[in-house]
Design an enzyme around this catalytic site. Structure first.
Site, PDB file in Angstrom:
ATOM      1  N   LYS A 202     -10.984  -6.770  -7.928  1.00 37.96           N
ATOM      2  CA  LYS A 202     -11.914  -5.193  -8.533  1.00 37.96           C
ATOM      3  C   LYS A 202     -10.874  -4.035  -8.833  1.00 37.96           C
ATOM      4  CE  LYS A 202     -12.233  -3.798  -3.621  1.00 37.96           C
ATOM      5  NZ  LYS A 202     -12.913  -3.780  -2.209  1.00 37.96           N
TER       6      LYS A 202
ATOM      7  N   LYS B  83       0.639  -1.192   0.040  1.00 36.85           N
ATOM      8  CA  LYS B  83       0.076  -0.051   0.115  1.00 36.85           C
ATOM      9  C   LYS B  83       0.819   1.224  -0.160  1.00 36.85           C
ATOM     10  CE  LYS B  83      -4.242  -1.582   1.651  1.00 36.85           C
ATOM     11  NZ  LYS B  83      -5.532  -1.568   2.651  1.00 36.85           N
TER      12      LYS B  83
ATOM     13  N   LYS C   2      -5.447 -13.924  -9.760  1.00 36.66           N
ATOM     14  CA  LYS C   2      -6.935 -13.905  -8.947  1.00 36.66           C
ATOM     15  C   LYS C   2      -7.685 -12.780  -9.578  1.00 36.66           C
ATOM     16  CE  LYS C   2      -8.501 -13.374  -4.418  1.00 36.66           C
ATOM     17  NZ  LYS C   2      -8.058 -13.088  -2.984  1.00 36.66           N
TER      18      LYS C   2
END
Ligand code: TRP
Length: 362
Positions: free
Chosen positions: A232, A147, A229
């Site tokens: 979104k 992040k 995978k």
């Protein structure tokens, strides 16, 4: 004490606080006393749409688990603000996520569905646990490092202590089982470490939670890169959102990456795209992969994609319909969330009071 807001399956916890005395006279009371179900906690951030991967890998399983466990499904809005959120959008997404849970079949009378920020115990326990977590442990968290790389302009302390808040979520309710994606393994591990450390000093306060990573083989892969995978945060065409309209689903399925052969057969390594579509159909339509291979013998990829689109639309359409109805009645949703938050608050005091007593606050 307004017992009526307490989902039946949770009342066993109240026995320890003697509050159950209030319902023992009823038929339900007897049932409640026998409730020895374990506790399941799961949190999802209201920071974007849920995908077909979330549905097949998580929400659908929750449906099966809701009878077996006392389930707590938390909309973790406090986690969501570790990255900047637009307030009106966040407000809407909290409701949307709660509505999606209910529309997918999770009964808000049987399960606790509520927003994290409405239950102050999360923040309170978070602070205590921060004081029992070492910076060295947090420095090792790979998600934090990811992040930081993604949001170099907003490396805030909340992002850094995110795993502690997650530990607080879990430990606040004496959770036994935490269904999470494999990307959350490290966070679950630190929750267990913090709980074990605290228990080592103060005695048995926290339950050490186990992770539940779902069955292997239910990993839904990206439509544009079937080796990764479904996510979104990827490009639009690579995932199906739970709220995608039928024609959008059809279009995305048509564009799904396959391979240059023509044979429809399951082979994760050689044919990841075709295998992904077969798995999606198999998961949603309850047919085995072998049956599907037979059914599609001699047929083309177009047929397979059509069938995948049909199956996904059939699974998501009723949910979308229900979701729309729920979102049209925001007052109901908010009342339900408020009531459940109140119940969750009461539940949280059992462990929070114990923690405060142990550390010398009471
Ligand atoms: N960190 C989790 C995720 O991003 C969300 C989460 C927050 C969570 N608190 C939790 C998951 C407690 C399980 C239990 O997926």
């Amino acid at each position: 004490m307004d017992i009526y807001v307490i989902p039946r399956s949770f009342t066993v916890l109240y026995i320890y606080d003697n509050i159950v005395l209030l319902v023992l006279g009823t038929k339900e009371g007897v049932k409640m006393q026998e409730n020895t179900k374990k506790i399941l906690f799961s949190g999802v951030q209201p920071s974007g749409t849920l995908t077909l991967g979330n549905y097949i890998g998580a929400i659908r399983n929750f449906n099966l688990l809701q009878d077996e466990y006392n389930c707590i499904f938390c909309v973790v809005d406090m986690h969501a603000i570790t990255v900047r959120q637009e307030p009106s959008l966040l407000r809407r997404r909290r409701l949307e996520l709660a509505a999606l849970y209910i529309a997918s079949g999770l009964d808000p009378e049987k399960n606790l569905i509520y927003c994290q920020s409405q239950v102050s115990g999360h923040a309170e326990l978070n602070w205590v646990l921060c004081c029992f977590t070492y910076m060295g442990e947090l420095n090792r968290m790979t998600q934090f490092k990811d992040k930081v790389a993604k949001h170099p302009d907003n490396i805030n302390a909340g992002l850094y202590t995110y795993p502690v808040l997650m530990a607080a979520d879990i430990l606040l309710f004496g959770t036994d089982l935490v269904p999470v994606g494999s990307d959350q393994k490290q966070h679950l591990e630190i929750a267990r470490d913090i709980a074990t450390r605290f228990n080592g000093i103060y005695g048995d306060v926290f339950t050490i939670p186990d992770g539940y990573f779902g069955k292997a083989g239910t990993r839904v892969m990206s439509l544009s890169d079937p080796l990764r995978k479904m996510s979104k945060s990827d490009t639009e065409d690579s995932f199906i959102a739970m709220l995608d309209e039928p024609d959008v689903i059809r279009r995305k399925m048509k564009r799904a990456v396959t391979d240059s052969e023509t044979e429809i057969r399951f082979d994760r390594e050689q044919k990841p795209g075709v295998s992904n579509l077969l798995e999606i159909i198999s998961a949603l339509d309850n047919v085995s992969i072998e049956q599907l291979e037979q059914e599609f013998a001699g047929k083309g990829y177009g047929d397979l994609k059509n069938r995948a689109a049909d199956v996904v639309i059939a699974a998501l359409e009723p949910i979308q319909h229900e979701h729309k109805k729920l979102m049209a009645d925001k007052a109901y949703l908010q009342t339900m969330l408020d009531k459940n938050a109140e119940t969750a608050s009461k539940l949280s005091y059992r462990i929070l009071n114990k923690v405060y007593r142990k550390i010398g606050f009471r």
